[in-house]
Motif scaffolding. Structure first.
Motif, PDB file in Angstrom:
ATOM      1  N   LEU A  30       0.822  -1.198   0.000  1.00 43.84           N
ATOM      2  CA  LEU A  30       0.000   0.000   0.000  1.00 43.84           C
ATOM      3  C   LEU A  30       0.861   1.254   0.000  1.00 43.84           C
ATOM      4  CD1 LEU A  30      -2.697  -0.999   2.646  1.00 43.84           C
ATOM      5  CD2 LEU A  30      -2.971  -0.955   0.164  1.00 43.84           C
ATOM      6  N   VAL A  31       2.094   1.130   0.447  1.00 41.80           N
ATOM      7  CA  VAL A  31       2.994   2.265   0.556  1.00 41.80           C
ATOM      8  C   VAL A  31       3.753   2.445  -0.752  1.00 41.80           C
ATOM      9  CG1 VAL A  31       4.955   3.218   1.821  1.00 41.80           C
ATOM     10  CG2 VAL A  31       3.206   1.901   3.043  1.00 41.80           C
ATOM     11  N   SER A  32       3.794   3.680  -1.250  1.00 42.98           N
ATOM     12  CA  SER A  32       4.466   3.944  -2.521  1.00 42.98           C
ATOM     13  C   SER A  32       5.943   3.580  -2.456  1.00 42.98           C
ATOM     14  CB  SER A  32       4.324   5.425  -2.877  1.00 42.98           C
ATOM     15  OG  SER A  32       5.111   5.737  -4.006  1.00 42.98           O
ATOM     16  N   LYS A  33       6.426   2.948  -3.517  1.00 44.16           N
ATOM     17  CA  LYS A  33       7.852   2.632  -3.637  1.00 44.16           C
ATOM     18  C   LYS A  33       8.582   3.677  -4.482  1.00 44.16           C
ATOM     19  CE  LYS A  33       7.322  -1.347  -1.499  1.00 44.16           C
ATOM     20  NZ  LYS A  33       5.857  -1.345  -1.343  1.00 44.16           N
ATOM     21  N   HIS A  34       7.848   4.678  -4.980  1.00 49.24           N
ATOM     22  CA  HIS A  34       8.425   5.650  -5.903  1.00 49.24           C
ATOM     23  C   HIS A  34       8.625   7.026  -5.277  1.00 49.24           C
ATOM     24  CE1 HIS A  34       7.698   2.624  -8.937  1.00 49.24           C
ATOM     25  NE2 HIS A  34       6.407   2.597  -8.596  1.00 49.24           N
ATOM     26  N   LEU A  67      15.785   7.161   2.510  1.00 52.94           N
ATOM     27  CA  LEU A  67      15.100   6.131   1.714  1.00 52.94           C
ATOM     28  C   LEU A  67      15.458   6.203   0.236  1.00 52.94           C
ATOM     29  CD1 LEU A  67      11.527   6.418   3.296  1.00 52.94           C
ATOM     30  CD2 LEU A  67      13.085   4.468   3.515  1.00 52.94           C
ATOM     31  N   ASP A  68      16.189   7.244  -0.129  1.00 53.24           N
ATOM     32  CA  ASP A  68      16.539   7.495  -1.531  1.00 53.24           C
ATOM     33  C   ASP A  68      15.276   7.655  -2.376  1.00 53.24           C
ATOM     34  OD1 ASP A  68      18.313   7.988  -3.595  1.00 53.24           O
ATOM     35  OD2 ASP A  68      18.452   5.884  -4.192  1.00 53.24           O
ATOM     36  N   LEU A  69      14.320   8.429  -1.822  1.00 51.45           N
ATOM     37  CA  LEU A  69      13.056   8.680  -2.512  1.00 51.45           C
ATOM     38  C   LEU A  69      12.774  10.180  -2.526  1.00 51.45           C
ATOM     39  CD1 LEU A  69      10.737   5.937  -0.919  1.00 51.45           C
ATOM     40  CD2 LEU A  69      11.664   5.937  -3.248  1.00 51.45           C
ATOM     41  N   PRO A  70      12.162  10.691  -3.600  1.00 53.98           N
ATOM     42  CA  PRO A  70      11.722  12.095  -3.586  1.00 53.98           C
ATOM     43  C   PRO A  70      10.530  12.249  -2.657  1.00 53.98           C
ATOM     44  CG  PRO A  70      10.917  11.000  -5.556  1.00 53.98           C
ATOM     45  CD  PRO A  70      11.837  10.011  -4.867  1.00 53.98           C
ATOM     46  N   VAL A  71      10.372  13.439  -2.093  1.00 55.18           N
ATOM     47  CA  VAL A  71       9.245  13.720  -1.207  1.00 55.18           C
ATOM     48  C   VAL A  71       8.106  14.319  -2.020  1.00 55.18           C
ATOM     49  CG1 VAL A  71       8.460  15.009   0.816  1.00 55.18           C
ATOM     50  CG2 VAL A  71      10.794  14.097   0.751  1.00 55.18           C
ATOM     51  N   ARG A  72       6.918  13.736  -1.869  1.00 55.38           N
ATOM     52  CA  ARG A  72       5.717  14.245  -2.520  1.00 55.38           C
ATOM     53  C   ARG A  72       4.671  14.506  -1.436  1.00 55.38           C
ATOM     54  NH1 ARG A  72       8.962  14.609  -5.884  1.00 55.38           N
ATOM     55  NH2 ARG A  72       9.116  13.550  -7.901  1.00 55.38           N
ATOM     56  N   TYR A  73       3.890  15.575  -1.605  1.00 53.64           N
ATOM     57  CA  TYR A  73       2.932  15.964  -0.571  1.00 53.64           C
ATOM     58  C   TYR A  73       1.482  15.831  -1.029  1.00 53.64           C
ATOM     59  CZ  TYR A  73       6.598  17.927   2.394  1.00 53.64           C
ATOM     60  OH  TYR A  73       7.696  18.078   3.209  1.00 53.64           O
ATOM     61  N   GLU A  74       0.636  15.445  -0.095  1.00 53.16           N
ATOM     62  CA  GLU A  74      -0.814  15.562  -0.230  1.00 53.16           C
ATOM     63  C   GLU A  74      -1.218  16.633   0.781  1.00 53.16           C
ATOM     64  OE1 GLU A  74      -4.715  15.070  -1.474  1.00 53.16           O
ATOM     65  OE2 GLU A  74      -2.879  14.262  -2.362  1.00 53.16           O
ATOM     66  N   TRP A  75      -1.613  17.793   0.277  1.00 54.92           N
ATOM     67  CA  TRP A  75      -1.892  18.928   1.146  1.00 54.92           C
ATOM     68  C   TRP A  75      -3.353  18.937   1.584  1.00 54.92           C
ATOM     69  CZ3 TRP A  75       2.442  20.870   2.713  1.00 54.92           C
ATOM     70  CH2 TRP A  75       3.544  20.986   1.849  1.00 54.92           C
ATOM     71  N   TYR A  76      -3.554  19.189   2.881  1.00 55.03           N
ATOM     72  CA  TYR A  76      -4.914  19.281   3.421  1.00 55.03           C
ATOM     73  C   TYR A  76      -4.809  19.992   4.770  1.00 55.03           C
ATOM     74  CZ  TYR A  76      -9.792  17.943   4.148  1.00 55.03           C
ATOM     75  OH  TYR A  76     -11.150  17.975   4.322  1.00 55.03           O
ATOM     76  N   VAL A 239       4.750  -3.199   8.703  1.00 59.66           N
ATOM     77  CA  VAL A 239       6.035  -3.234   7.997  1.00 59.66           C
ATOM     78  C   VAL A 239       6.574  -1.818   7.816  1.00 59.66           C
ATOM     79  CG1 VAL A 239       7.187  -3.842   5.841  1.00 59.66           C
ATOM     80  CG2 VAL A 239       5.495  -5.393   6.822  1.00 59.66           C
ATOM     81  N   TRP A 240       5.727  -0.921   7.360  1.00 62.18           N
ATOM     82  CA  TRP A 240       6.099   0.468   7.141  1.00 62.18           C
ATOM     83  C   TRP A 240       6.429   1.144   8.472  1.00 62.18           C
ATOM     84  CZ3 TRP A 240       8.363   3.956   4.719  1.00 62.18           C
ATOM     85  CH2 TRP A 240       7.937   5.276   4.543  1.00 62.18           C
ATOM     86  N   GLN A 241       5.637   0.849   9.490  1.00 65.93           N
ATOM     87  CA  GLN A 241       5.902   1.390  10.824  1.00 65.93           C
ATOM     88  C   GLN A 241       7.294   0.987  11.305  1.00 65.93           C
ATOM     89  OE1 GLN A 241       4.410  -0.763  14.112  1.00 65.93           O
ATOM     90  NE2 GLN A 241       3.777   1.056  15.273  1.00 65.93           N
ATOM     91  N   ARG A 242       7.643  -0.291  11.145  1.00 62.20           N
ATOM     92  CA  ARG A 242       8.951  -0.766  11.612  1.00 62.20           C
ATOM     93  C   ARG A 242      10.091  -0.125  10.816  1.00 62.20           C
ATOM     94  NH1 ARG A 242       6.095  -5.747  12.290  1.00 62.20           N
ATOM     95  NH2 ARG A 242       6.745  -6.485  10.223  1.00 62.20           N
ATOM     96  N   GLU A 243       9.866   0.099   9.521  1.00 62.96           N
ATOM     97  CA  GLU A 243      10.902   0.739   8.710  1.00 62.96           C
ATOM     98  C   GLU A 243      11.147   2.168   9.192  1.00 62.96           C
ATOM     99  OE1 GLU A 243      12.121   1.467   4.008  1.00 62.96           O
ATOM    100  OE2 GLU A 243      10.177   0.568   4.516  1.00 62.96           O
ATOM    101  N   LEU A 244      10.060   2.882   9.485  1.00 64.86           N
ATOM    102  CA  LEU A 244      10.211   4.240   9.989  1.00 64.86           C
ATOM    103  C   LEU A 244      10.825   4.254  11.389  1.00 64.86           C
ATOM    104  CD1 LEU A 244       6.878   5.830   8.727  1.00 64.86           C
ATOM    105  CD2 LEU A 244       9.188   6.383   7.950  1.00 64.86           C
ATOM    106  N   ASN A 245      10.444   3.284  12.213  1.00 64.16           N
ATOM    107  CA  ASN A 245      11.059   3.192  13.546  1.00 64.16           C
ATOM    108  C   ASN A 245      12.573   3.067  13.445  1.00 64.16           C
ATOM    109  OD1 ASN A 245       8.659   3.379  14.946  1.00 64.16           O
ATOM    110  ND2 ASN A 245       8.423   1.163  15.225  1.00 64.16           N
TER     111      ASN A 245
END
Length: 279
Positions: A30-34, A67-76, A239-245
């Motif tokens: 579910l988490v973007s790899k790009h 993470l070697d990823l560009p940052v993209r935002y969803e603004w709200y 999985v994503w939580q542990r990666e960020l931890n």
């Protein structure tokens, strides 16, 4: 036990393992790899801003770099419906700053512990106050965000009568209670202001060099005035939580440096004293 029974149990164990692995894989997919897709408020300085100058923007840049990823935002706007309209429908994958223990998100480990601060001119007698039970505050006109924990302490200590309340939940594109409060303090309409440290500390550093922001970590009665801040991800995304931890743990010194540079008051995890970040 017959051999066929052992085989049956073995196959059942393998199938359970495969199901668990599949569920985990589906969750992480579910988490973007790009891109590091960040849910953020476009007008919520000093935390986040569409121009990228907020300290949460800089933390997002750090995580994206690792993470070697560009940052993209969803603004709200960070108001009612923020999680429902950003993180939950999978438009983004992480909220950089979220209070620990909030059920709307799955919290990472905390990367920041801070407290409310008392803000007053540096030459004011109130600049020596470290607790809302201090008798020096009697009769003072104090600005406070309505419904926040300091208001309870103020009521207990007889400080509400002359208090000036400011709105808690607003759309920062149109209203800024913290900045309004500090403007009122600058203009002499109030004698002191109480703000959440990660908001008040940076605003004082950036806009009001003649003010003092005093961390209120000496309160002994509830409610507590210090809180831990985490990153927030979707419920179930372990999985994503542990990666960020792991990223938080390995890069905590760099995160602390960003926060300290911004003017965020950092305290220890027990809320008993300032954190030494080597600056």
């Amino acid at each position: 036990m017959p051999a066929w029974a052992n085989l049956k149990m073995g196959l059942a164990s393998v199938m359970l393992g495969l199901l668990a692995f599949t569920a985990q894989a589906q969750t992480s997919d579910l988490v973007s790899k790009h891109a590091l897709r960040v849910c953020a408020d476009p007008a919520n300085l000093p935390m986040s801003s569409k121009d990228g100058t907020g300290y949460e923007n800089k933390i997002a840049d750090l995580i994206g770099e690792k993470l070697d990823l560009p940052v993209r935002y969803e603004w709200y706007p960070m108001a009612t419906g923020f999680v429902r309209n950003t993180l939950k429908p999978k438009k983004c994958d992480v909220i950089i700053g979220y209070a620990q223990g909030h059920e709307l998100v799955l919290n990472t480990n905390h990367y920041l512990t801070s407290t409310f601060v008392l803000i007053t001119p540096q030459d004011s007698p109130l600049a020596q106050v470290t607790s809302l039970s201090d008798q020096t505050l009697k009769g003072a006109r104090i600005g406070v965000i309505a419904g926040t924990p300091p208001a309870t302490h103020m009521a207990r200590n007889g400080l509400i009568g002359k208090a000036k309340p400011y709105n808690l939940t607003v759309d920062r594109r149109y209203e800024s209670p913290a900045e309004n409060m500090l403007d009122d303090l600058q203009n002499g309409e109030i004698d002191a202001a109480i703000l959440w440290g990660p908001i008040g500390g940076p605003l004082v550093k950036q806009q009001h060099a003649d003010f003092a922001a005093i961390p209120l970590f000496e309160e002994t009665l509830p409610p507590r005035l210090y809180y831990r801040i985490t990153m927030g991800v979707r419920q179930g995304e372990k999985v994503w939580q542990r990666e960020l931890n792991s990223l938080i743990r390995r890069n905590q010194d760099e995160i602390n440096a960003i926060l300290a540079e911004a003017g965020v008051p950092l305290i220890n995890d027990m809320g008993t004293g300032l954190l030494d970040v080597g600056q």
